[in-house]
Design an enzyme around this catalytic site. Structure first.
Site: not given
Ligand code: L5Q
Ligand code: ZN
Ligand code: CA
Length: 542
Positions: A384-385, A388, A399, A408, A463, A468
């Site tokens: 996931h990271e 990004h 974002y 996301e 957020d 998310h």
């Protein structure tokens, strides 16, 4: 310079003319042949050029040899075989082993000075019988000696010449931020100097062996042989052992894994140089603070087995598997597709329940032990990271709001592609005291408070506009797509859309169009195309 060594394996009388070509005792002089006749040779190796034995074993003595004095007289009586004067051999070590064998180690000297590396060892069994001799004999050392007992170069001058030769200034050492090593410190430098005879191309030079050991500006253990007559350099090499190694450790969940590490000057680093990158995969620790990138994760014996090292181990290992995924499946070389260094820092802050890509590197908290275990312990979280970073260098999805939710979602979806098997994200580290749950689900976003249809789009100012939360909608579309066309096609389509069609301001509607375009490029406008369209229809994006 050592040449090839002739090897003769003899089992007593059996060989006769069956000796291998080029390995003949015909080259030996008559005295050597005579001396060998008094021995029962089992195994013999000969130094090609110098015609001296480099290894003999068998029954090599007639009388028992039980003292150093007796060894000396044994050597004396075999001077013609070994072709050196016994007086030139200096005992440097005498050892009795657990089998009762004794080993007498000599060094050959010229005019009282040791020849570098010229060791010769006599081995006796428990009865004092010589059962083996081996080593490095130099019959021509005296004849080919370049030097005199009168040394013209002073030791201090030789050391200066050595520093000059490697072009490093001992008093002015640059500090290198990227270096593994401590900041430069003159006291970290060690200078040693001793007189030795150094053999090169069968010439024997009286030299100062100058050893220069330092860490900055690069790790070094220089061995520099300075001619004692005129200060010229006879030979020089850097003997530092350093390079790629394989270590191991236990991950966050206690699982064993092999690790690509790097060894330098006695320390092992989580530093992987094995990938075809321009950079490396490196893992660091913030040591529970918040300054980045932090300190290299290191270990003294390449066994990263302490519980506290689990986060480091997994961040490093999973960064490698995610790199491999992008390389093998999409021919993408790191997040920038130019082999950029993938850096991770673990042990960020205290009980920090999150992980992130900060635009330059990954950062992982340890969790509080209740909401999360150390977050690098989940392969899908690491994927996931890193995704990004891929998104930043491809589509550049902003974002916030829908583009942020797509950003996301891409990270969650590639989390699945890297670690298929379940449609959950972060299950391996989320709520360690509760089983079966996860941070999110692609198949059932609603189970974790996310919408799975546009009818339930969540409008919020927090957020970044619910990135998310609303990622549940494209996540569900991805799940439906994978279910109907399979992972192999889906990952091709998603990567193509991400890297070719999506733009920073894409929204759900244009993402649908991008994915359909990627699908028709790859698979035409048949059933696969219809399946993708249907997936988006089902989440209310038409
Ligand atoms: C998140 C990354 C991961 N963090 N979800 C707030 O909600 C917030 C952050 C995240 F490491 F947990 F996966 O996905
Ligand atoms: Zn994210
Ligand atoms: Ca998972």
């Amino acid at each position: 310079m050592k040449k090839g060594i002739a090897v003769i394996l003899a089992t007593g009388l059996a060989f006769g003319s069956a000796l291998p070509a080029g390995a003949s005792t015909n080259d030996l002089n008559p005295e050597q042949k005579q001396a060998l006749k008094k021995m029962e040779i089992v195994k013999q190796n000969w130094e090609d050029e110098r015609k001296v034995p480099s290894f003999l074993s068998g029954k090599l003595s007639e009388k028992s040899v039980k003292t150093e004095k007796a060894v000396k007289s044994y050597l004396k009586s075999n001077e013609s075989l070994f072709k050196i004067k016994t007086k030139d051999l200096k005992l440097v070590n005498e050892m009795t082993d657990e089998l009762g064998m004794k080993h007498y180690e000599y060094v050959q000297t010229v005019k009282g000075v040791e020849i570098e590396g010229a060791r010769f060892i006599v081995h006796t069994d428990e009865n004092g019988e010589v059962v083996a001799v081996n080593g490095d004999l130099h019959p021509d050392a005296e004849k080919n000696f370049k030097g005199s007992s009168k040394v013209s170069v002073k030791k201090e001058v030789a050391i200066k010449k050595a520093w000059n030769h490697i072009d490093v200034k001992p008093q002015n050492v640059v500090s290198d931020e990227q270096s593994f090593m401590k900041k430069s410190d003159v006291s970290d430098m060690v200078e040693k100097s001793e007189k030795v005879v150094y053999e090169k191309d069968n010439e024997y030079y009286l030299t100062y062996k100058v050893q220069l050991q330092f860490i900055d500006p690069y790790p070094a253990n220089w061995q520099i042989y300075v001619d004692a007559r005129d200060g010229s350099i006879v030979d020089a090499y850097n003997a530092v052992t350093e390079g790629a190694t394989t270590g191991y450790g236990y991950g966050v969940l206690g699982d064993y894994k092999s690790l690509n590490t790097y060894y330098s000057n006695g320390t092992h680093y989580l530093y992987d140089v094995t990938k075809p990158m321009n950079g490396v995969i490196e893992t660091r620790t913030a040591n529970y603070g918040s300054s980045l990138p932090g300190y290299y994760s290191v270990d003294s014996n390449n066994a990263f087995t302490a519980t506290s090292q689990g986060a480091d181990v997994d961040a490093h290992y999973y960064a490698g598997t995610v790199y491999d995924y992008y390389k093998n499946t999409h021919n993408r070389n790191s997040f920038d597709n130019n082999g950029a260094t993938i850096r991770s820092t673990v042990h960020y802050g205290s009980s920090y329940n999150n992980a992130f890509w900060n635009g330059s590197q990954m950062v992982y908290g340890d969790g509080d032990g209740s909401t999360f275990d150390p977050l690098s312990g989940a392969q899908d979280v690491v994927a996931h990271e890193i995704t990004h970073a891929v998104t930043e260098r491809t589509a550049g999805l902003q974002y916030q709001n829908q583009s942020g939710a797509l950003n996301e979602s891409m990270s969650d979806v590639f989390g699945y592609f890297v670690e298929p098997g379940d449609f959950l994200l972060g299950e391996d580290v989320y709520t360690p005291n509760r089983s079966g749950d996860a941070l999110r689900s692609l198949s059932n976003p609603d189970a974790y408070g996310q919408p799975s249809h546009m009818d339930d789009y969540y409008y919020t100012s927090s957020d970044n506009g619910g990135v998310h939360t609303n990622s549940g909608i494209p996540n569900k579309a991805a799940y439906l797509t994978i279910q109907s066309i399979g992972k192999a096609k889906a990952e091709k389509i998603y990567y193509r859309a991400l890297s070719i069609y999506l733009t920073p301001t894409s929204n759900f509607s244009t993402a649908r169009a991008a994915l359909l375009q990627a699908t028709s490029d790859l698979y035409g406008t048949g059933t696969t195309y219809n399946a993708v369209a249907s997936a988006w229809n089902q989440v209310g994006v038409n």
